[in-house]
Design a protein around this motif. Structure first.
Motif, PDB file in Angstrom:
ATOM      1  N   VAL A   1       0.847  -1.191   0.000  1.00  0.00           N
ATOM      2  CA  VAL A   1       0.000   0.000   0.000  1.00  0.00           C
ATOM      3  C   VAL A   1       0.888   1.248   0.000  1.00  0.00           C
ATOM      4  O   VAL A   1       1.855   1.319   0.750  1.00  0.00           O
ATOM      5  N   ALA A   2       0.545   2.203  -0.848  1.00  0.00           N
ATOM      6  CA  ALA A   2       1.142   3.543  -0.776  1.00  0.00           C
ATOM      7  C   ALA A   2       0.037   4.531  -0.439  1.00  0.00           C
ATOM      8  O   ALA A   2      -1.076   4.438  -0.962  1.00  0.00           O
ATOM      9  N   LEU A   3       0.352   5.457   0.428  1.00  0.00           N
ATOM     10  CA  LEU A   3      -0.633   6.406   0.920  1.00  0.00           C
ATOM     11  C   LEU A   3      -0.220   7.821   0.527  1.00  0.00           C
ATOM     12  O   LEU A   3       0.961   8.167   0.622  1.00  0.00           O
ATOM     13  N   GLY A   4      -1.170   8.632   0.069  1.00  0.00           N
ATOM     14  CA  GLY A   4      -0.858   9.987  -0.367  1.00  0.00           C
ATOM     15  C   GLY A   4      -1.672  11.045   0.355  1.00  0.00           C
ATOM     16  O   GLY A   4      -2.880  10.885   0.567  1.00  0.00           O
ATOM     17  N   TYR A   5      -0.992  12.123   0.744  1.00  0.00           N
ATOM     18  CA  TYR A   5      -1.626  13.295   1.345  1.00  0.00           C
ATOM     19  C   TYR A   5      -1.429  14.497   0.423  1.00  0.00           C
ATOM     20  O   TYR A   5      -0.355  14.665  -0.166  1.00  0.00           O
ATOM     21  N   MET A   6      -2.428  15.362   0.348  1.00  0.00           N
ATOM     22  CA  MET A   6      -2.279  16.681  -0.228  1.00  0.00           C
ATOM     23  C   MET A   6      -2.120  17.649   0.943  1.00  0.00           C
ATOM     24  O   MET A   6      -3.045  17.825   1.735  1.00  0.00           O
ATOM     25  N   VAL A   7      -0.933  18.292   1.051  1.00  0.00           N
ATOM     26  CA  VAL A   7      -0.546  19.005   2.269  1.00  0.00           C
ATOM     27  C   VAL A   7      -0.291  20.479   1.980  1.00  0.00           C
ATOM     28  O   VAL A   7       0.293  20.833   0.948  1.00  0.00           O
ATOM     29  N   ARG A   8      -0.736  21.323   2.899  1.00  0.00           N
ATOM     30  CA  ARG A   8      -0.399  22.745   2.801  1.00  0.00           C
ATOM     31  C   ARG A   8       1.100  22.941   3.014  1.00  0.00           C
ATOM     32  O   ARG A   8       1.796  22.051   3.484  1.00  0.00           O
ATOM     33  N   SER A   9       1.575  24.129   2.696  1.00  0.00           N
ATOM     34  CA  SER A   9       2.986  24.456   2.866  1.00  0.00           C
ATOM     35  C   SER A   9       3.456  24.138   4.284  1.00  0.00           C
ATOM     36  O   SER A   9       2.768  24.426   5.270  1.00  0.00           O
ATOM     37  N   LEU A  10       4.636  23.536   4.367  1.00  0.00           N
ATOM     38  CA  LEU A  10       5.203  23.203   5.673  1.00  0.00           C
ATOM     39  C   LEU A  10       5.742  24.427   6.399  1.00  0.00           C
ATOM     40  O   LEU A  10       6.033  24.374   7.597  1.00  0.00           O
ATOM     41  N   THR A  11       5.886  25.521   5.677  1.00  0.00           N
ATOM     42  CA  THR A  11       6.440  26.740   6.273  1.00  0.00           C
ATOM     43  C   THR A  11       5.406  27.858   6.371  1.00  0.00           C
ATOM     44  O   THR A  11       5.743  28.986   6.719  1.00  0.00           O
ATOM     45  N   SER A  12       4.139  27.555   6.070  1.00  0.00           N
ATOM     46  CA  SER A  12       3.102  28.586   6.056  1.00  0.00           C
ATOM     47  C   SER A  12       2.872  29.180   7.436  1.00  0.00           C
ATOM     48  O   SER A  12       2.866  28.462   8.442  1.00  0.00           O
ATOM     49  N   THR A  13       2.676  30.490   7.484  1.00  0.00           N
ATOM     50  CA  THR A  13       2.294  31.155   8.731  1.00  0.00           C
ATOM     51  C   THR A  13       0.798  31.412   8.764  1.00  0.00           C
ATOM     52  O   THR A  13       0.271  31.931   9.756  1.00  0.00           O
ATOM     53  N   TYR A  14       0.096  31.060   7.667  1.00  0.00           N
ATOM     54  CA  TYR A  14      -1.361  31.258   7.613  1.00  0.00           C
ATOM     55  C   TYR A  14      -2.087  30.003   8.083  1.00  0.00           C
ATOM     56  O   TYR A  14      -2.831  30.008   9.055  1.00  0.00           O
ATOM     57  N   LYS A  15      -1.858  28.879   7.410  1.00  0.00           N
ATOM     58  CA  LYS A  15      -2.446  27.605   7.809  1.00  0.00           C
ATOM     59  C   LYS A  15      -1.438  26.501   7.550  1.00  0.00           C
ATOM     60  O   LYS A  15      -0.684  26.547   6.578  1.00  0.00           O
ATOM     61  N   THR A  16      -1.450  25.496   8.398  1.00  0.00           N
ATOM     62  CA  THR A  16      -0.500  24.406   8.237  1.00  0.00           C
ATOM     63  C   THR A  16      -1.150  23.084   8.642  1.00  0.00           C
ATOM     64  O   THR A  16      -2.082  23.062   9.464  1.00  0.00           O
ATOM     65  N   ASP A  17      -0.668  22.002   8.044  1.00  0.00           N
ATOM     66  CA  ASP A  17      -1.140  20.661   8.385  1.00  0.00           C
ATOM     67  C   ASP A  17      -0.161  19.927   9.291  1.00  0.00           C
ATOM     68  O   ASP A  17      -0.368  18.747   9.590  1.00  0.00           O
TER      69      ASP A  17
END
Length: 251
Positions: A1-17
């Motif tokens: 199994v391979a699993l995929g995420y769609m992720v916000r910027s890792l460095t965002s100061t607005y929103k982050t996952d």
């Protein structure tokens, strides 16, 4: 199994996952262990290099050999998501990012038999998912074009046409799937003991998730159908006219 995420910027100061991913790393991913490959398709923008924007935060414990392996890749955004308006525009048209996720999953993990895309706030019971997939492989001769998943909770009343596409199978479903003899027989066969079919479910996810057999995902990727369906023009003032835009509904 391979699993995929769609992720916000890792460095965002607005929103982050990052917080949600950290919670996953500390909870259900512990059960999954290193046998699971996890792709993070990360929003990248601006002049900074991909390498700088893909550096995993310490909270993700990326080097831990007891946790699933993380694979980070960039997705270059067209929208400015540093504001609420920009993010809404991106989310309502994120079929393009999902198309990119499909392409990267197939390119980087070509030998996998199953592929799963899930939301960052989804809790996955990985042993249960493996049991579900094993059931398909044992009981269906060469599973073809398999597509499965969970749309998450029904949204509250909304004026956004995209929200109206989110349905889930439940005992209150108009389809009444769980009242059918075939469903009752399936539950009895899989669980091996008597249960009420509207109460006994094979649960592997809490939240948004969709999964594909390898042949199904290859057909989606090779035909570029996500981009082609998502690019169809629509009118957001008309009911259900734009459900081809968000990634889950596009599929």
């Amino acid at each position: 199994v391979a699993l995929g995420y769609m992720v916000r910027s890792l460095t965002s100061t607005y929103k982050t996952d990052v917080g949600l991913l950290e919670s996953a790393r500390r909870s259900w991913m512990v059960d999954a262990g290193p046998r699971l490959d996890v792709l993070l398709l990360v929003d990248c923008a601006g002049a900074a290099s991909d390498e700088a924007q893909l550096r995993p935060p310490a909270e993700l414990d990326a080097a831990n050999p007891r946790l699933p392996r993380l694979h980070l890749r960039c997705f270059r955004l067209r929208e400015d998501v540093s504001s609420a308006d920009g993010e809404v525009t991106a989310v309502l048209n994120n079929f393009d990012k999902f198309g990119a996720l499909v392409a990267v999953l197939l390119r980087d993990f070509p030998a996998k038999r199953w592929y799963v895309k899930l939301d960052t706030d989804t809790v996955l019971a990985f042993p249960n998912l493996l049991g579900f997939l094993s059931f398909l492989e044992w009981n269906v001769a060469e599973p073809k074009n398999a597509y499965f998943g969970d749309a998450g909770e029904k949204p509250e009343r909304s004026n956004r046409p995209e929200d109206w596409a989110m349905y889930r199978v439940s005992r209150n479903s108009k389809d009444e799937l769980m009242k059918r003899p075939g469903w009752r027989a399936l539950v009895k066969e899989f669980l091996g003991h008597e249960n009420k079919a509207d109460a006994a479910t094979i649960t592997y996810a809490h939240g948004g998730l969709e999964g594909f057999s390898a042949d199904a995902l290859r057909k989606i990727g090779e035909s570029d159908c996500v981009a082609r369906v998502g690019a169809l023009p629509c009118d957001r003032s008309k009911k259900k006219n734009c459900i081809n835009k968000p990634e889950d509904a596009t599929v």
